[in-house]
Design an enzyme around this catalytic site. Structure first.
Site, PDB file in Angstrom:
ATOM      1  N   SER A  63       0.918  -0.915   0.311  1.00  0.00           N
ATOM      2  CA  SER A  63      -0.008   0.096   0.222  1.00  0.00           C
ATOM      3  C   SER A  63       0.578   1.341   0.475  1.00  0.00           C
ATOM      4  CB  SER A  63      -0.859   0.184   1.516  1.00  0.00           C
ATOM      5  OG  SER A  63      -2.000  -0.572   1.224  1.00  0.00           O
ATOM      6  N   LYS A  66       0.820   3.534  -3.187  1.00  0.00           N
ATOM      7  CA  LYS A  66      -1.027   4.363  -2.841  1.00  0.00           C
ATOM      8  C   LYS A  66      -0.679   5.653  -3.142  1.00  0.00           C
ATOM      9  CE  LYS A  66      -3.977   1.010  -1.538  1.00  0.00           C
ATOM     10  NZ  LYS A  66      -4.457   0.703  -0.291  1.00  0.00           N
ATOM     11  N   TYR A 187      -3.003  -2.544 -10.508  1.00  0.00           N
ATOM     12  CA  TYR A 187      -3.897  -1.619  -9.206  1.00  0.00           C
ATOM     13  C   TYR A 187      -2.430  -3.156  -8.712  1.00  0.00           C
ATOM     14  CZ  TYR A 187      -4.616  -1.865  -4.224  1.00  0.00           C
ATOM     15  OH  TYR A 187      -4.831  -2.121  -3.013  1.00  0.00           O
ATOM     16  N   TYR A 239      -4.393   2.280   8.387  1.00  0.00           N
ATOM     17  CA  TYR A 239      -5.178   1.708   7.855  1.00  0.00           C
ATOM     18  C   TYR A 239      -6.411   2.164   9.334  1.00  0.00           C
ATOM     19  CZ  TYR A 239      -2.758  -1.410   5.354  1.00  0.00           C
ATOM     20  OH  TYR A 239      -1.414  -1.468   4.575  1.00  0.00           O
ATOM     21  N   VAL A 257       1.412  -4.002   4.258  1.00  0.00           N
ATOM     22  CA  VAL A 257       0.622  -4.861   4.458  1.00  0.00           C
ATOM     23  C   VAL A 257       2.522  -5.737   4.410  1.00  0.00           C
ATOM     24  CG1 VAL A 257      -1.310  -5.179   4.907  1.00  0.00           C
ATOM     25  CG2 VAL A 257       0.298  -6.250   3.201  1.00  0.00           C
TER      26      VAL A 257
HETATM   27  N1  GLU Z   1      -2.008  -5.640  -2.035  1.00  0.00           N
HETATM   28  C1  GLU Z   1      -3.398  -6.102  -0.940  1.00  0.00           C
HETATM   29  C2  GLU Z   1      -4.721  -5.598  -1.079  1.00  0.00           C
HETATM   30  O1  GLU Z   1      -5.051  -4.699  -2.324  1.00  0.00           O
HETATM   31  C3  GLU Z   1      -2.987  -5.373   0.749  1.00  0.00           C
HETATM   32  C4  GLU Z   1      -2.083  -3.765   0.210  1.00  0.00           C
HETATM   33  C5  GLU Z   1      -1.930  -3.079   1.287  1.00  0.00           C
HETATM   34  O2  GLU Z   1      -2.904  -2.958   2.388  1.00  0.00           O
HETATM   35  O3  GLU Z   1      -0.845  -2.870   1.694  1.00  0.00           O
HETATM   36  O4  GLU Z   1      -6.090  -5.979  -0.756  1.00  0.00           O
END
Ligand code: GLU
Length: 303
Positions: A63, A66, A187, A239, A257
């Site tokens: 993530s 992102k 993605y 999160y 994660v």
């Molecule tokens: N690649 C995972 C997803 O898209 C987790 C990404 C993350 O939260 O680090 O569900």
């Protein structure tokens, strides 16, 4: 301030706790990562790099990607981006479908999965080869080529049922313009990028330089966009623990994660910590401890 002794000390103190937390296990490539690893690296606004522990070991940025996709979309789409994506913390799990239904397919923010998928859709519209454009941007920022981990990308695609649902759900509300498989391919690939703490500290240094490229000074994003990226990291970057991060650390952070966390001290430095063991909120347990120690010892915080 002399940062090397501080991060050496943080790495030494946390050595006894290496292995704490639970490694993400939803795909084999993450489940088999040695949990006893810990790395920390920082890059000052003027380009000095300090590192300790396993700071040169590449890991799955997940993530944290992102951040880069959002920066790229801000550059290409500008303020029109916010017609499709909100800026509020979600208060729900990062992959929640429920909120998306109430809110007519407009994700709460660009750092929950739905928001990042909406960002990916904007990039597919804006760039003829969005995968290559994103990879080139990240490589340019850290000064070294970076790559997708195709095993991770394939596993993300094979197990990403909820992300597939989110994308289709948004498409049903008319909030995704492109072919859902193409958007998800971007993605899943962005999540798979492998980078080290040193590379990530360098690559995110534009966020402590008002949007200026860490190596050549060119404009990655405008000063206003850099400020907004930092604001979104602070409020939505970790999160459901953004309040806890603000309370304990007080810096804009983005976690993944894979166990990485990037933090920014605006106008001073960028920082990356990595340890694969996660806490119950999905953030790196030792990573969060390390950032807390760093903020306490340096007095650096946005507050
Ligand atoms: N690649 C995972 C997803 O898209 C987790 C990404 C993350 O939260 O680090 O569900």
């Amino acid at each position: 301030m002399e940062f090397q002794p501080i991060i050496d000390d943080i790495a030494a103190v946390l050595a006894a706790e290496r292995g704490a937390g639970r490694v993400a296990s939803y795909i084999p490539a993450l489940a088999r990562v040695d949990p006893a690893q810990f790395g920390i690296a920082l890059c000052t606004g003027d380009g000095r790099v300090c590192a300790a522990g396993d700071a040169d070991v590449p890991f799955s940025i997940q993530s944290i990607s992102k951040l880069f996709s959002l920066a790229l979309a801000m550059r290409h789409v500008g303020d029109a981006l916010w017609q499709r994506i909100g800026r509020e913390p979600s208060g729900n799990p990062f992959n929640s479908l429920v909120q998306l239904e109430w809110e007519q397919g407009v994700p709460r923010n660009p750092f929950i999965n739905a928001g990042a998928i909406a960002v990916a859709d904007r990039l597919v519209s804006a760039c003829p080869d969005a995968r290559a454009t994103l990879l080139a941007m990240v490589g340019s920022l850290c000064g070294e080529a970076v790559a997708f981990d195709e095993e991770v990308a394939a596993s993300e695609a094979a197990t990403g049922f909820r992300n597939i649902a989110l994308a289709n759900f948004m498409r049903s509300f008319g909030k995704i313009d492109n072919d859902v498989d193409t958007v998800l391919d971007l993605y899943f690939h962005q999540c798979s990028v492998a980078m080290s703490c040193v590379q990530l500290a360098r690559a995110t240094a534009f966020l402590c330089r008002d949007g200026a490229h860490p190596l050549d000074g060119s404009t990655v994003v405008t000063e206003r966009q850099a400020r907004r990226l930092n604001a979104l990291m602070l409020t939505c970057g970790t999160y459901d623990a953004a309040g806890e991060f603000a309370f304990r650390i007080g810096l804009p952070c983005k976690s993944g994660v894979g166990g990485g966390i990037v933090a920014v001290v605006p106008d001073r430095l960028s920082l990356c910590v990595w340890s694969p063991g996660l806490d119950q909120t999905g953030n790196s347990l030792l990573g969060m401890r390390a950032l807390e120690m760093f903020a306490a010892r340096t007095g650096l915080s946005v507050f």
